[in-house]
Motif scaffolding. Structure first.
Motif, PDB file in Angstrom:
ATOM      1  N   ARG A  47       1.366  -1.245   0.330  1.00 37.33           N
ATOM      2  CA  ARG A  47       0.225  -0.020   0.085  1.00 37.33           C
ATOM      3  C   ARG A  47       0.533   1.579  -0.255  1.00 37.33           C
ATOM      4  O   ARG A  47       0.271   2.155   0.463  1.00 37.33           O
ATOM      5  N   ASP A 109       0.360  -5.560  -2.324  1.00 40.29           N
ATOM      6  CA  ASP A 109       1.195  -6.245  -1.599  1.00 40.29           C
ATOM      7  C   ASP A 109       3.050  -5.478  -1.530  1.00 40.29           C
ATOM      8  O   ASP A 109       2.912  -4.504  -1.939  1.00 40.29           O
ATOM      9  N   PRO A 187      -3.888 -10.618  -2.665  1.00 39.32           N
ATOM     10  CA  PRO A 187      -4.842  -9.922  -1.302  1.00 39.32           C
ATOM     11  C   PRO A 187      -5.527  -8.949  -1.616  1.00 39.32           C
ATOM     12  O   PRO A 187      -5.588  -7.915  -1.024  1.00 39.32           O
ATOM     13  N   LEU A 189      -8.372  -6.755  -0.270  1.00 37.24           N
ATOM     14  CA  LEU A 189      -9.273  -6.662   0.186  1.00 37.24           C
ATOM     15  C   LEU A 189     -10.979  -6.606   0.143  1.00 37.24           C
ATOM     16  O   LEU A 189     -10.897  -6.655  -1.331  1.00 37.24           O
ATOM     17  N   GLN A 220     -10.801 -16.498   2.728  1.00 40.82           N
ATOM     18  CA  GLN A 220     -10.324 -16.434   3.815  1.00 40.82           C
ATOM     19  C   GLN A 220     -10.147 -15.224   5.257  1.00 40.82           C
ATOM     20  O   GLN A 220      -8.950 -15.821   5.736  1.00 40.82           O
ATOM     21  N   GLY A 221      -9.955 -14.209   4.831  1.00 43.95           N
ATOM     22  CA  GLY A 221      -9.692 -13.647   5.214  1.00 43.95           C
ATOM     23  C   GLY A 221      -8.060 -13.081   4.866  1.00 43.95           C
ATOM     24  O   GLY A 221      -7.151 -13.517   4.800  1.00 43.95           O
ATOM     25  N   ASP A 222      -7.875 -11.558   4.881  1.00 41.75           N
ATOM     26  CA  ASP A 222      -6.550 -11.095   4.930  1.00 41.75           C
ATOM     27  C   ASP A 222      -6.477 -10.950   3.654  1.00 41.75           C
ATOM     28  O   ASP A 222      -5.227 -11.162   2.494  1.00 41.75           O
ATOM     29  N   GLY A 223      -8.023 -11.080   2.656  1.00 41.92           N
ATOM     30  CA  GLY A 223      -7.334 -11.067   1.124  1.00 41.92           C
ATOM     31  C   GLY A 223      -7.559 -12.498   0.499  1.00 41.92           C
ATOM     32  O   GLY A 223      -6.972 -12.085  -1.055  1.00 41.92           O
ATOM     33  N   LYS A 224      -7.036 -13.445   1.025  1.00 44.22           N
ATOM     34  CA  LYS A 224      -6.777 -14.517   0.701  1.00 44.22           C
ATOM     35  C   LYS A 224      -8.635 -15.367   0.171  1.00 44.22           C
ATOM     36  O   LYS A 224      -9.799 -15.346   0.802  1.00 44.22           O
TER      37      LYS A 224
END
Length: 258
Positions: A47, A109, A187, A189, A220-224
């Protein structure tokens, strides 16, 4: 020399440029010249802004590892994602003739970039017209993807927009051997998907829940994201990857005129 390294199987910084598209049409001399144009390797934290809209630029950057995103902001500071670049892409090659971008470019990332001065690109264009055509082709791929993004925003519902975007990322990663068949290694979001798909974060959350319940993908969270049914994903997103010019009716065997 770079061509000798390639023949020995050594890893080059630019070895994935146009991989899966027209890299096979480049000569060893052209590949060596592109590799030799790299003057530095830069690492960005997640970012982090690389180029701000309107600033003068004298270098272009090629992605060795990671993902970059393009975005525009409105007067309230709200962001609209207008493009993604993955491993093997030049982020801002079109900045070579334009010198300023009409949008911002930032890392998604942790990203490793090869820095290529515009002066070196000018020399490549003069010395290697065929390579110049390949680099032009790579910028036109961005234009093709932008048109598809317009289609997605104009003709698909929220779930279809998300499905189309995920399908496109998968296809692009397949070209460069970065997709394992299940796990999406980009990843984004849910708020990023919302900004890319023209929907609210709440709507994106609801759409992902519906996609999971339908057995298409599993956030699955955190962009996964785990992809559970790629065929259903493509169907829902009305995705046809021809516009990426890798396989299908639009694929090219050569850059040469016939």
């Amino acid at each position: 020399m770079a061509n000798q390294l390639e023949q020995m199987g050594a890893k080059l910084k630019t070895e994935l440029f146009l991989k899966g598209r027209l890299r096979h049409d480049l000569s060893l001399e052209e590949k060596r010249a592109l590799e030799d144009s790299v003057v530095d390797v830069v690492t960005l934290k997640p970012r982090t802004t690389l180029v701000e809209r309107g600033e003068r630029i004298e270098n272009s950057f090629y992605i060795i590892e990671g993902t970059m995103m393009r975005h525009l902001d409105n007067q309230r500071g709200e962001r609209q994602l207008v493009g993604l670049n993955v491993v093997g892409d030049f982020v801002d090659l079109h900045g070579f003739p334009m010198k300023r971008l009409d949008h911002n470019v930032a890392s998604l990332d942790r990203v490793t970039l090869a820095k290529v001065p515009h002066k070196a690109i000018a020399e490549l264009v003069d010395r290697f017209p065929h390579l110049a055509r390949a680099m032009w082709f790579s910028t036109l791929l961005d234009a093709a993807m932008h048109r598809e993004w317009i289609f997605r925003l104009g003709r698909l519902n929220a779930e279809g927009r998300i499905a189309h975007l995920v399908s496109e990322i998968i296809e692009r990663l397949k070209f460069v051997g970065r997709y394992d068949g299940t796990n999406l290694p980009v990843p984004l979001l849910q708020r990023d998907y919302a900004e890319a798909c023209g929907i609210t974060s709440v709507h994106a959350n609801r759409s992902f829940r519906n996609l999971r319940e339908r057995g298409i993908l599993d956030p699955q969270g955190d962009g996964k994201i785990a992809i559970l049914d790629e065929r259903a994903l493509n169907k829902l997103g009305e995705f046809d990857g021809d516009y990426l010019y890798g396989d299908g009716d639009l694929a090219l065997e050569s850059l040469d005129d016939r």
